[in-house]
Design a protein around this motif. Sequence first.
Motif, short mmCIF file in Angstrom:
data_model
loop_
_atom_site.label_atom_id
_atom_site.label_comp_id
_atom_site.label_asym_id
_atom_site.label_seq_id
_atom_site.Cartn_x
_atom_site.Cartn_y
_atom_site.Cartn_z
N GLY A 21 0.79 -1.22 0.00
CA GLY A 21 0.00 0.00 0.00
C GLY A 21 0.83 1.27 0.00
N VAL A 22 2.11 1.16 -0.31
CA VAL A 22 2.98 2.34 -0.35
C VAL A 22 2.59 3.23 -1.52
CG1 VAL A 22 5.37 3.13 -0.64
CG2 VAL A 22 4.87 1.11 0.75
N ARG A 23 2.59 2.66 -2.71
CA ARG A 23 2.10 3.33 -3.93
C ARG A 23 1.88 2.25 -4.97
NH1 ARG A 23 7.44 5.15 -3.34
NH2 ARG A 23 6.66 7.04 -2.40
N SER A 24 0.81 2.36 -5.70
CA SER A 24 0.46 1.34 -6.69
C SER A 24 0.68 1.77 -8.13
CB SER A 24 -1.00 0.91 -6.52
OG SER A 24 -1.15 0.17 -5.33
N TRP A 25 0.79 3.07 -8.37
CA TRP A 25 0.88 3.52 -9.75
C TRP A 25 2.09 2.99 -10.50
CZ3 TRP A 25 4.86 6.27 -11.75
CH2 TRP A 25 5.65 7.01 -10.87
N PRO A 26 3.29 2.85 -9.88
CA PRO A 26 4.40 2.32 -10.67
C PRO A 26 4.15 0.89 -11.16
CG PRO A 26 5.24 3.40 -8.69
CD PRO A 26 3.76 3.26 -8.53
N CYS A 27 3.57 0.07 -10.30
CA CYS A 27 3.25 -1.31 -10.66
C CYS A 27 2.20 -1.35 -11.76
CB CYS A 27 2.77 -2.08 -9.43
SG CYS A 27 2.33 -3.79 -9.74
N ARG A 28 1.15 -0.57 -11.61
CA ARG A 28 0.08 -0.54 -12.62
C ARG A 28 0.63 -0.06 -13.97
NH1 ARG A 28 -3.08 2.01 -8.51
NH2 ARG A 28 -2.97 3.91 -9.75
N TRP A 29 1.45 0.99 -13.94
CA TRP A 29 2.02 1.54 -15.16
C TRP A 29 2.91 0.52 -15.86
CZ3 TRP A 29 7.17 2.45 -16.41
CH2 TRP A 29 7.38 3.10 -17.62
N LEU A 30 3.85 -0.08 -15.09
CA LEU A 30 4.78 -1.03 -15.69
C LEU A 30 4.06 -2.29 -16.16
CD1 LEU A 30 7.64 -1.65 -16.47
CD2 LEU A 30 8.06 -2.48 -14.15
N ASP A 31 3.07 -2.75 -15.42
CA ASP A 31 2.29 -3.91 -15.86
C ASP A 31 1.56 -3.62 -17.16
OD1 ASP A 31 3.00 -5.77 -13.96
OD2 ASP A 31 1.20 -5.52 -12.74
N GLN A 32 1.06 -2.39 -17.31
CA GLN A 32 0.36 -2.03 -18.55
C GLN A 32 1.33 -2.02 -19.73
OE1 GLN A 32 -1.53 1.82 -18.54
NE2 GLN A 32 -2.98 1.18 -20.12
N VAL A 33 2.51 -1.43 -19.54
CA VAL A 33 3.52 -1.40 -20.61
C VAL A 33 3.94 -2.83 -20.97
CG1 VAL A 33 5.89 -0.71 -21.16
CG2 VAL A 33 4.36 0.91 -20.02
N ALA A 34 4.20 -3.65 -19.96
CA ALA A 34 4.62 -5.03 -20.20
C ALA A 34 3.51 -5.84 -20.89
CB ALA A 34 5.03 -5.68 -18.89
N ALA A 35 2.25 -5.57 -20.54
CA ALA A 35 1.13 -6.29 -21.16
C ALA A 35 1.06 -6.00 -22.65
CB ALA A 35 -0.18 -5.91 -20.47
N TRP A 36 1.40 -4.79 -23.05
CA TRP A 36 1.43 -4.45 -24.48
C TRP A 36 2.46 -5.31 -25.22
CZ3 TRP A 36 1.78 1.44 -23.37
CH2 TRP A 36 0.49 1.94 -23.08
N MET A 37 3.48 -5.78 -24.47
CA MET A 37 4.51 -6.63 -25.07
C MET A 37 4.27 -8.11 -24.79
SD MET A 37 7.92 -4.31 -24.54
CE MET A 37 7.63 -3.71 -22.90
N GLY A 38 3.07 -8.43 -24.28
CA GLY A 38 2.70 -9.83 -24.06
C GLY A 38 3.09 -10.41 -22.72
N ASP A 39 3.46 -9.56 -21.77
CA ASP A 39 3.90 -10.03 -20.45
C ASP A 39 2.91 -9.57 -19.38
OD1 ASP A 39 5.30 -11.00 -18.29
OD2 ASP A 39 7.03 -9.69 -18.54
N LYS A 40 1.82 -10.33 -19.24
CA LYS A 40 0.77 -9.98 -18.27
C LYS A 40 1.27 -10.25 -16.84
CE LYS A 40 -4.02 -10.82 -17.18
NZ LYS A 40 -5.21 -11.59 -17.41
#
Length: 82
Positions: free
Chosen positions: A38-57
């Motif tokens: 619960g420190v901050r979630s935006w970096p994880c959400r952002w990086l997961d979204q970028v990685a998902a575009w490259m097929g890494d959910k």
Amino acid sequence: MTYGKAVLIALDQLLNALGGGWPDETLSSRFWRWHVAGVRSWPCRWLDQVAAWMGDKDHCRKSYESERQGRQLPPELRAQKP
């Protein structure tokens, strides 16, 4: 592990260390820990979204699990299974 992937992981770990993180942890793993704590979630959400575009959910969670299991270590340094 390919040479290119090893170099990218090393750069990732360097950036994490320069940012005050543990020197052997990737930013992805650190972002997952922040998200869960619960420190901050935006970096994880952002990086997961970028990685998902490259097929890494679920990239950050998988990176954290990889760190926990020592999959980035040479085989002889990984925990031995009983």
